[in-house]
Design an enzyme around this catalytic site. Sequence first.
Site, PDB file in Angstrom:
ATOM      1  N   SER A 140       0.845  -1.194   0.000  1.00  0.00           N
ATOM      2  CA  SER A 140       0.000   0.000   0.000  1.00  0.00           C
ATOM      3  C   SER A 140       0.883   1.248   0.000  1.00  0.00           C
ATOM      4  O   SER A 140       2.057   1.172   0.323  1.00  0.00           O
ATOM      5  CB  SER A 140      -0.857   0.014   1.265  1.00  0.00           C
ATOM      6  OG  SER A 140      -1.427  -1.253   1.458  1.00  0.00           O
ATOM      7  N   ASP A 185       6.262  -3.942  -1.396  1.00  0.00           N
ATOM      8  CA  ASP A 185       5.606  -2.933  -0.569  1.00  0.00           C
ATOM      9  C   ASP A 185       6.537  -1.741  -0.343  1.00  0.00           C
ATOM     10  O   ASP A 185       7.756  -1.874  -0.471  1.00  0.00           O
ATOM     11  CB  ASP A 185       5.223  -3.559   0.788  1.00  0.00           C
ATOM     12  CG  ASP A 185       4.039  -2.864   1.427  1.00  0.00           C
ATOM     13  OD1 ASP A 185       3.724  -1.731   1.044  1.00  0.00           O
ATOM     14  OD2 ASP A 185       3.440  -3.465   2.340  1.00  0.00           O
ATOM     15  N   LYS A 219       6.474   1.175   8.960  1.00  0.00           N
ATOM     16  CA  LYS A 219       5.393   1.194   7.982  1.00  0.00           C
ATOM     17  C   LYS A 219       4.108   1.645   8.685  1.00  0.00           C
ATOM     18  O   LYS A 219       4.037   1.645   9.897  1.00  0.00           O
ATOM     19  CB  LYS A 219       5.207  -0.193   7.357  1.00  0.00           C
ATOM     20  CG  LYS A 219       6.370  -0.521   6.413  1.00  0.00           C
ATOM     21  CD  LYS A 219       6.242  -1.869   5.732  1.00  0.00           C
ATOM     22  CE  LYS A 219       4.988  -2.069   4.952  1.00  0.00           C
ATOM     23  NZ  LYS A 219       4.716  -1.021   3.962  1.00  0.00           N
ATOM     24  N   GLY A 220       3.149   2.040   7.867  1.00  0.00           N
ATOM     25  CA  GLY A 220       1.863   2.421   8.446  1.00  0.00           C
ATOM     26  C   GLY A 220       1.605   3.913   8.429  1.00  0.00           C
ATOM     27  O   GLY A 220       0.583   4.373   8.934  1.00  0.00           O
ATOM     28  N   GLY A 221       2.533   4.675   7.798  1.00  0.00           N
ATOM     29  CA  GLY A 221       2.332   6.125   7.710  1.00  0.00           C
ATOM     30  C   GLY A 221       1.045   6.476   6.972  1.00  0.00           C
ATOM     31  O   GLY A 221       0.441   7.513   7.215  1.00  0.00           O
ATOM     32  N   GLU A 267      -0.599  -5.616   5.709  1.00  0.00           N
ATOM     33  CA  GLU A 267       0.725  -5.653   5.083  1.00  0.00           C
ATOM     34  C   GLU A 267       1.622  -6.668   5.787  1.00  0.00           C
ATOM     35  O   GLU A 267       2.351  -7.419   5.159  1.00  0.00           O
ATOM     36  CB  GLU A 267       1.383  -4.270   5.157  1.00  0.00           C
ATOM     37  CG  GLU A 267       0.744  -3.245   4.242  1.00  0.00           C
ATOM     38  CD  GLU A 267       1.463  -1.907   4.290  1.00  0.00           C
ATOM     39  OE1 GLU A 267       2.240  -1.656   5.237  1.00  0.00           O
ATOM     40  OE2 GLU A 267       1.236  -1.097   3.376  1.00  0.00           O
ATOM     41  N   LYS A 304      13.725   7.737   2.326  1.00  0.00           N
ATOM     42  CA  LYS A 304      13.331   6.729   3.322  1.00  0.00           C
ATOM     43  C   LYS A 304      14.538   5.981   3.913  1.00  0.00           C
ATOM     44  O   LYS A 304      14.383   5.146   4.791  1.00  0.00           O
ATOM     45  CB  LYS A 304      12.408   5.684   2.677  1.00  0.00           C
ATOM     46  CG  LYS A 304      11.253   6.254   1.883  1.00  0.00           C
ATOM     47  CD  LYS A 304      10.324   7.043   2.771  1.00  0.00           C
ATOM     48  CE  LYS A 304       9.160   7.642   2.013  1.00  0.00           C
ATOM     49  NZ  LYS A 304       8.288   6.701   1.389  1.00  0.00           N
TER      50      LYS A 304
HETATM   51  O1  LIG Z   1       0.470   2.816   5.526  1.00  0.00           O
HETATM   52  C1  LIG Z   1       1.076   2.764   4.513  1.00  0.00           C
HETATM   53  C2  LIG Z   1       2.073   1.746   4.128  1.00  0.00           C
HETATM   54  O2  LIG Z   1       2.737   1.141   5.170  1.00  0.00           O
HETATM   55  C3  LIG Z   1       3.025   2.281   3.074  1.00  0.00           C
HETATM   56  O3  LIG Z   1       3.618   1.177   2.468  1.00  0.00           O
HETATM   57  C4  LIG Z   1       4.108   3.185   3.630  1.00  0.00           C
HETATM   58  O4  LIG Z   1       3.518   4.254   4.329  1.00  0.00           O
HETATM   59  C5  LIG Z   1       4.961   3.769   2.492  1.00  0.00           C
HETATM   60  O5  LIG Z   1       4.161   4.542   1.673  1.00  0.00           O
HETATM   61  P1  LIG Z   1       4.705   5.420   0.468  1.00  0.00           P
HETATM   62  O6  LIG Z   1       5.068   4.492  -0.614  1.00  0.00           O
HETATM   63  O7  LIG Z   1       3.568   6.314   0.121  1.00  0.00           O
HETATM   64  O8  LIG Z   1       5.881   6.188   0.994  1.00  0.00           O
END
Ligand SMILES: O=C[C@H](O)[C@H](O)[C@H](O)COP(=O)(O)O
Length: 287
Positions: A79, A137, A150-152, A159, A177
């Site tokens: 996600s 992911d 994770k989980g932002g 997941e 990141k």
């Molecule tokens: O809650 C969101 C998930 O853990 C995402 O995989 C994580 O936040 C990274 O998201 P992004 O690819 O938008 O940086």
Amino acid sequence: MLVLRGFLQPRPSSHLVSIANKLVTAKTFRRASSTTNKNMGDKGDKTNKIALDEAKKLAARTAVDEWITEDTKIVGIGSGSTIVFAVQRIAERVWKEGALCDLICVPTSFQARQLILDYNLNLGDLDRNPIIDIAIDGADEVDSRMVLIKGGGGCLLQEKIVASCAKHLIVIADYTKRSLRLGEQWCKGIPIEVTPIAHVPIKLKIEALFGGEATLRMALAKAGPIITDSGNFLLDWRFVAKREFDWDEVNRALMMIPGVVETGLFVDNAHKCYFGMADGTVKVQNR
Ligand SMILES: O=C[C@H](O)[C@H](O)[C@H](O)COP(=O)(O)O
């Protein structure tokens, strides 16, 4: 074609794929990008968004091309905003290149499920597909030992379940990141999914055990807290970044608190991480 595709389960055989390509590609890509890119998993990073998106795309496409082959039967779809580019690449290979016809995609969230449907890929689930070849992911932060936050974007429980069912978890992320220690880059804390009735005692227990501050994540366009895909609340635990933590121990201790459903600490899960860098290269980190 969307209707026709529904009658073609499992995937259309390869001679049908080329016909299907012509019919579906334009529509699928137009429809999918109009719903997924703008509002899914975007946590509002405004700084240098175009460069960041390029970096995400690079990481995602590289990982998909290296890890998803004709031998891959089942893939877990993560996600967030980076995974959108991975799904786009998978869809390109299916619908433009006529490859990966039998690939089944298992979602890790409502967003991931929508992406799979929008791009007209085969939707799977853990009842029918409990063993996953590769899960791909994103992550909010990856430290030098490949511990992830994770989980932002509010997704972490499904997941982690999907990652636990996968032979390998492949992480895709942009260069912001990457860090030596957790907390260096990501300052919003570690997301912890909790049972609603217990959010106050859990907050107090986390703060007593480890210090820092755990706050209930509030919704933006709704009064009250964010509700996860599984009907829970989220606490964001802002830990003291200078303190040394054994993340494996912390994760275990958090999981022992009654009412904690899952944490956004992925300690022993990631196999490989692809970072799209600002200079247009991809850095690969192994565990
Ligand atoms: O809650 C969101 C998930 O853990 C995402 O995989 C994580 O936040 C990274 O998201 P992004 O690819 O938008 O940086």
